[in-house]
Every structure is written in C-alpha cells, then in structure tokens.
Design a protein around this motif. Sequence first.
Motif, PDB file in Angstrom:
ATOM      1  N   ASP A  55       0.711  -1.384  -0.011  1.00  9.23           N
ATOM      2  CA  ASP A  55       0.138  -0.010   0.074  1.00  9.23           C
ATOM      3  C   ASP A  55       0.839   1.156   0.038  1.00  9.23           C
ATOM      4  OD1 ASP A  55       1.068  -0.694   2.489  1.00  9.23           O
ATOM      5  OD2 ASP A  55      -0.823  -0.109   3.584  1.00  9.23           O
ATOM      6  N   SER A  56       2.161   1.156  -0.291  1.00  9.52           N
ATOM      7  CA  SER A  56       3.094   2.180  -0.151  1.00  9.52           C
ATOM      8  C   SER A  56       4.139   2.194  -1.199  1.00  9.52           C
ATOM      9  CB  SER A  56       3.449   2.938   1.210  1.00  9.52           C
ATOM     10  OG  SER A  56       4.597   3.512   1.311  1.00  9.52           O
TER      11      SER A  56
ATOM     12  N   ILE B 254      -0.157   6.751  -5.875  1.00  8.33           N
ATOM     13  CA  ILE B 254       0.860   7.788  -6.033  1.00  8.33           C
ATOM     14  C   ILE B 254       0.209   9.050  -5.640  1.00  8.33           C
ATOM     15  CG2 ILE B 254       2.417   8.682  -7.741  1.00  8.33           C
ATOM     16  CD1 ILE B 254       3.328   6.183  -6.697  1.00  8.33           C
ATOM     17  N   SER B 255       0.828   9.929  -5.042  1.00  6.70           N
ATOM     18  CA  SER B 255       0.285  11.351  -4.871  1.00  6.70           C
ATOM     19  C   SER B 255       0.128  11.947  -6.197  1.00  6.70           C
ATOM     20  CB  SER B 255       1.158  11.960  -4.019  1.00  6.70           C
ATOM     21  OG  SER B 255       2.299  12.740  -4.838  1.00  6.70           O
TER      22      SER B 255
ATOM     23  N   ASP C 125       3.924  16.113 -11.722  1.00  4.57           N
ATOM     24  CA  ASP C 125       5.423  16.221 -12.113  1.00  4.57           C
ATOM     25  C   ASP C 125       5.860  15.686 -13.432  1.00  4.57           C
ATOM     26  OD1 ASP C 125       7.966  17.705 -11.319  1.00  4.57           O
ATOM     27  OD2 ASP C 125       8.581  15.831 -10.795  1.00  4.57           O
ATOM     28  N   GLU C 126       5.543  14.446 -13.290  1.00  2.00           N
ATOM     29  CA  GLU C 126       5.807  13.660 -14.678  1.00  2.00           C
ATOM     30  C   GLU C 126       4.998  13.890 -15.791  1.00  2.00           C
ATOM     31  OE1 GLU C 126       8.471  11.487 -14.666  1.00  2.00           O
ATOM     32  OE2 GLU C 126       8.828  11.760 -12.606  1.00  2.00           O
TER      33      GLU C 126
ATOM     34  N   ARG D 161      -8.659  18.293  -9.057  1.00  2.00           N
ATOM     35  CA  ARG D 161      -8.244  17.062  -8.948  1.00  2.00           C
ATOM     36  C   ARG D 161      -6.942  16.623  -8.746  1.00  2.00           C
ATOM     37  NH1 ARG D 161     -10.747  14.696 -13.237  1.00  2.00           N
ATOM     38  NH2 ARG D 161      -8.667  14.018 -14.068  1.00  2.00           N
ATOM     39  N   LEU D 162      -6.147  16.988  -9.782  1.00  2.00           N
ATOM     40  CA  LEU D 162      -4.866  16.731 -10.003  1.00  2.00           C
ATOM     41  C   LEU D 162      -3.790  17.592  -9.163  1.00  2.00           C
ATOM     42  CD1 LEU D 162      -4.535  16.214 -13.877  1.00  2.00           C
ATOM     43  CD2 LEU D 162      -4.626  14.276 -12.029  1.00  2.00           C
ATOM     44  N   ARG D 163      -4.487  18.741  -8.187  1.00  2.00           N
ATOM     45  CA  ARG D 163      -3.667  19.367  -7.378  1.00  2.00           C
ATOM     46  C   ARG D 163      -3.020  20.433  -8.251  1.00  2.00           C
ATOM     47  NH1 ARG D 163      -3.030  15.156  -2.690  1.00  2.00           N
ATOM     48  NH2 ARG D 163      -5.359  15.053  -2.117  1.00  2.00           N
ATOM     49  N   LEU D 164      -3.244  20.648  -9.573  1.00  2.00           N
ATOM     50  CA  LEU D 164      -2.525  21.912 -10.245  1.00  2.00           C
ATOM     51  C   LEU D 164      -2.836  22.985  -9.502  1.00  2.00           C
ATOM     52  CD1 LEU D 164      -3.505  20.237 -13.770  1.00  2.00           C
ATOM     53  CD2 LEU D 164      -1.055  20.866 -13.087  1.00  2.00           C
TER      54      LEU D 164
END
Length: 473
Positions: free
Chosen positions: A103-104, A204-205, A211-212, A321-324
């Motif tokens: 889970d991580s 994944i955060s 960033d990718e 949603r994507l924290r842009l």
Amino acid sequence: MENYKEALDHKIFNVISLAAEELDVESYVIGGFVRDHLLQRGDPKDIDVVAVGSGIELAKKVSELLPHKPKVQVFKNYGTAMLRAFDMEIEFVGARKESYSEDSRNPIVENGTLQDDQNRRDFTINALALSLNKNNFGELLDPFNGLKDLKSQIIRTPLDPDVTYSDDPLRMLRAIRFAAQLGFRIEKESLKAIRENKDRIKIISKERIVDELNKIMLSEKPSVGFALLHKTKLLKLILPELTALEGIDEIEGQRHKDNFWHTLEVVDNISENTDDLWLRWAALLHDIGKAPTKKFHKKIGWTFHGHEFVGAKMVYKLFKRLRLPLNEKMKFVQKMVLMSSRPIAIVDDNTTDSAVRRLVFDAGDNIEDLMTLCEADITTKNPKRFDRYHNNFKIVRQKIKEVEARDHIRNFQPPVSGEEIMETFGLTPCREVGMIKDAIKEAILEGDIPNEYDAAHNFMLKKGQKLGLQPVK
C-alpha cells in the motif's frame, strides 16, 4: 569494463574521491549524470553520488575539503545529504537495498552494497555507475547492460518489471517520460507490466503524477508520452476527460473526427512554437468539452455547441482533482479553452472591426497565445485546406494589428471612471453608474465613439440624460 575518465574531468570528482578515501568508503557517480554523459546531453546540473557507507558523512567531508565550505543539507529520514558547488547540486546517499509493502511506494531501507543499490534503480540506463575510487577511477560498472540499452534506445528495468512497477508505480510514469524525452522505446515485457500494474498508480500522490505529466508535456513531442499513457490504460485513470474524446461515431453516413488523436496533434503542433507549459496544457484541454456536448442532428450532422464554455468549467475541476495550481495559471488555461474558437469566427472579409476589437479586448495580453493555439489547431491533411486556414489566420492577425494600432483596445479601461460619473451626476455607488460605464465600453468596442476622453465624456452626458440624470452644476 570501459573507462570514462573524461566524464569525471571536473575538479569536484577529485574532491569526492579524496573525501571518500579519507573516510575509507567506496564512492560512485550513478544515474542521470552517467546516462546523460554517454548520450552527450548538455551540461549536467545534478549529480548523484553513492557511498558504500554513510552518504551524509561523505557530503560533510566533501564540504570540508572545498574552499568555500558549502552548506550541507541533511535529510535524515532518507539517509541523504545535498550540497551546491560549481553551479551543481550534488546529492549523496549511502548504498542501500529496499523492500516494499503493497500500500505504499515508500520502501523499507537497509544498508547495502553497490550492487544492491543498482538493483533498486528503475531502469538499466539509470543503473550505470562510474567509480570515483583511486584504484579504478572512471571505470564503468554496468551489471544490467545499460550501455547496450542506451545504444539500442531501450527502456528496460534491471529486475522483473512486474515487481519493479508494482513496488513503486511512479516508475511506470517515469518509463513513459524517459521514452518521450529521449525518443526511446519501452521494452515489450516492461510495457506489458505497466499495463498490468496500471491500477497501482492510485497509491501515487497527485503531485508526483503531475510532475511527470509536466515533464512529458515539456518534451519535444508530447504525443509520444500521451500515446504511451493511453496504450497502457494509465491515461484513463489520470485524465479521463481526455480519453473520453476518443472514437468516431457515424449516424446516417455522417461522421466526426477523432478528437483525442486530433488533440495530441495539436499539442505537438503548439510545442514546435512554444515552451510555455500552460499554453501546452491549454492545447491538451482545448477540446475536452466536446465529449459532453456531442449531439447529432439530422439536418446539420454532429455538433459540439458550447463545448468551449463547458470545457473551461471542466478545467477547474480537472486542475483541482490533480492538485494543479488553482491560480492565474489555471485561469489562463480556462481563458484559452473558452476563447479557442473565437479567432476563426472573424476571418470573413465582412467581419466588422467591432468583432476584432472585442476579440482583442477579451484576450488582452494573451492574444498572441490565443492565435498560437488556434494555428496549432489546424491538423487537416488536405494541403489546400491547410494553406487556406493558415492564410485565414494571417488575415486575422493583420486585422488585429490594424485595430490595435488605431484603437489601442488591449486591456483598455473606459476613459471615464466610475468616480467621475458619480461626481458629474452627484451620485453615490449605484446601478446607474455601472450602466453608464458599461455603455461607454460598449460604444468604444462597437466603434460608435473613439477610445478618447472627450468622446467618452460627451457620451456619458448623453447616456446620463437618457437615464433621467442631470449634471451637477
């Protein structure tokens, strides 16, 4: 073993080598620096150094030996340290081996050998190491044939790709990003493993994912990365608004274009003319409103009425949603999506100056970005149609230039302020003040009056009288 002493010409490597010798630890340069040197990709700004021992102690010793004694930033939780020297960031880490829980993506870390450290690397081309040790300085250590993969332009994992991607799902995006940036091919088993582990991306955060995505977006040909994201089914999990555009429907012999693949062409087109990340995002999202607005009408065929307005609203939800960033960057993308069809509407020879003035006023300082987006939106394969569309946009640009030179309309404020309107008619803030100010703006945009103070002042007096207002004497 091949020797690459020329890669280590910079004095910093001699300092690291001496520091490691004094501490009696082995040290190696690993990862991106080695890869990019072998690919002859520019001047390195980031160097990763592995110590078979304490990376933190090695960083401190290097700082001691450097004349300017740079500050060492220590990250105890990760067992790493970083210092800046000679306009480079040098990160030091102790060689380690890793194990993961389901889970991580944060591993359980233990001290290890250089080989353990190379085993944990994401790709063979990033597991390449150059020795900084006195007895074999500059020697390439390549246990996974990374050099061969570099020459063959292949992205491959050092160990079982299924385990590699399941352990740390961010590596799936990194594989696609490297393929896009370097123009490499992802090895068949690796690509299959990405597809099979796609759902692991959920741990994944959003920040790491974005960033990718941004790095893919800034590559020379972003469609390479987005096509791979689509092929591996990752894109549907990350940007379902985009994959919803795929497909061609046909009713009664009438079809529409595939707006997904069209969008990727637009992103590639715009990338030839701008490195602006947010303008590239605007290109990627300019048609997302087409999926929810698609309708078929017997008389006129397929329509996407209001897709720009719907798409602009979707941009906010997607960014959230994507924290842009929900700031001016997001507003810029919204604005570009909202206005993406406006310039093509004013190419007609009969187009009034008022339509051009409104376009320039609404776009403001972003008029050039908007035109760049609209020109990138031309993806027709018909040479005559392609030339006609581009010539039409040349006409639009010329009209914009003429109107701008004459009317100075970009970002203008009405020459008469709200304060002057209140003072003239003895008003406090009220609806009538806004009505008069808006009427002045409309009159200028329509070309009824020039964008000048005297004309605007006289218009204000007339408009006030129509509203039953009298100037205060």
